[in-house]
Design an enzyme around this catalytic site. Structure first.
Site, PDB file in Angstrom:
ATOM      1  CG  HIS A  94       0.382  24.115  58.312  1.00  0.00           C
ATOM      2  ND1 HIS A  94      -1.033  24.054  58.294  1.00  0.00           N
ATOM      3  CD2 HIS A  94       0.535  23.487  59.559  1.00  0.00           C
ATOM      4  CE1 HIS A  94      -1.609  23.520  59.373  1.00  0.00           C
ATOM      5  NE2 HIS A  94      -0.524  23.237  60.169  1.00  0.00           N
ATOM      6  CD  GLU A 166       0.729  19.385  60.884  1.00  0.00           C
ATOM      7  OE1 GLU A 166       0.685  19.436  62.090  1.00  0.00           O
ATOM      8  OE2 GLU A 166      -0.020  20.259  60.027  1.00  0.00           O
TER       9      GLU A 166
HETATM   10  P1  13P Z   1      -4.058  20.593  65.856  1.00  0.00           P
HETATM   11  O1  13P Z   1      -3.153  19.846  66.805  1.00  0.00           O
HETATM   12  O2  13P Z   1      -5.027  21.849  66.354  1.00  0.00           O
HETATM   13  O3  13P Z   1      -4.655  19.525  65.243  1.00  0.00           O
HETATM   14  O4  13P Z   1      -3.315  21.218  64.657  1.00  0.00           O
HETATM   15  C1  13P Z   1      -2.181  20.617  64.027  1.00  0.00           C
HETATM   16  C2  13P Z   1      -1.427  21.361  63.063  1.00  0.00           C
HETATM   17  O5  13P Z   1      -2.017  21.662  62.190  1.00  0.00           O
HETATM   18  C3  13P Z   1      -0.210  21.685  63.509  1.00  0.00           C
HETATM   19  O6  13P Z   1       0.486  22.356  62.439  1.00  0.00           O
END
Ligand code: 13P
Length: 264
Positions: A94, A166
């Site tokens: 992450h 992400e």
């Molecule tokens: P948000 O949905 O708060 O932007 O976070 C995304 C995230 O980092 C999920 O792992």
């Protein structure tokens, strides 16, 4: 057609009591959907109590982090070996771990291998920062993140990996800019291309790729409609049971719309 995967990343929120309360609400508000897989990633502390309370027909558990060695003198750490009876998945790589805890490409590679070795399916997060995007480096950054993270896996093991795209700039705590479906589609296609080069076209087609970054009950349908997107990784909206239940419901509606249309 693949099952849609919706993952709730609770991050460093909710103590044992609060997590249990949220779980009870989710049990009430979310029905079991055969083709939707819902995964909850609470803090390591509450995995054990939640694993006793959870309705396994509805939810699976994921770890947010663990240490890549199986046991030994590593004060303060929890290993994937210790988590293997508790969780089905583990989030690895992450951006908050890459940025705040200096996790390198190699650390992440070792964690992916440790998860697999302990029968836990990794949810590998990849994504570029705003600066890397501005500099036109998205492609190379994501290519490197994937190639290194998967370096120690065989083509059988790779089929157990889930990849979550992400973009760092789209995560709510890092700015929460809205990512355009076209941009997401391009990156997902590029990820499949990289997997195809490494492991062949069938693996690339079968691997599940999620989108994460400010996904909420209003935007989820748009993201799930992106070609090649198999689900969502949800942060802040997953802490609110009404929002998260609406996200799961939207995933369900989307899945059946696609089945009726004959997509996938
Ligand atoms: P948000 O949905 O708060 O932007 O976070 C995304 C995230 O980092 C999920 O792992």
């Amino acid at each position: 057609m693949k099952r849609t995967l919706v993952v709730a990343n609770w991050k460093m929120n909710l103590n044992t009591h609060e997590a249990s309360t949220l779980l009870h609400r989710l049990h009430e508000y979310i029905p079991a959907h055969r083709d939707i897989e819902v995964v909850l990633a609470p803090s390591t502390l509450v995995l054990q109590p939640l694993s006793i309370e959870i309705d396994r027909r509805k939810f699976r558990l994921a770890a947010q982090n663990a240490y890549h060695r199986d046991s030994g003198a590593f004060t303060g750490e929890v290993s994937y070996t210790m988590l293997r009876e508790l969780v089905h998945y583990a989030i690895v790589g992450h951006s908050e771990r890459r940025i705040y805890f200096n996790e390198t490409l190699e650390t992440i590679r070792d964690k992916v291998a440790a998860a697999i070795r302990n029968d836990i399916d990794p949810i590998l997060c990849v994504g570029e920062t705003k600066q890397e995007r501005t500099d036109g480096e998205t492609k190379i950054v994501i290519h490197d993140q994937i190639v290194t993270a998967l370096a120690h896996l065989t083509s059988e093991e790779i089929s157990r990996v889930v990849i979550a795209y992400e973009p760092v700039w789209a995560i709510s705590t890092f700015g929460g800019e809205v990512a355009k479906p076209d941009d997401i589609e391009k990156v997902i296609a590029q990820i499949r291309h990289t997997i195809s080069e490494l492991y062949g076209a069938t693996v690339a087609e079968d691997i599940r790729i999620l989108y994460g970054g400010s996904v909420d009950e209003n935007s989820v349908t748009t993201y799930l409609a992106v070609p090649g997107c198999d689900g969502a990784l949800v942060g802040s909206a997953s802490l609110n049971y009404r929002k998260f239940a609406a996200i799961v419901e939207a995933a369900y509606q989307q899945h059946y719309t696609e089945i009726i249309r004959g997509d996938g």
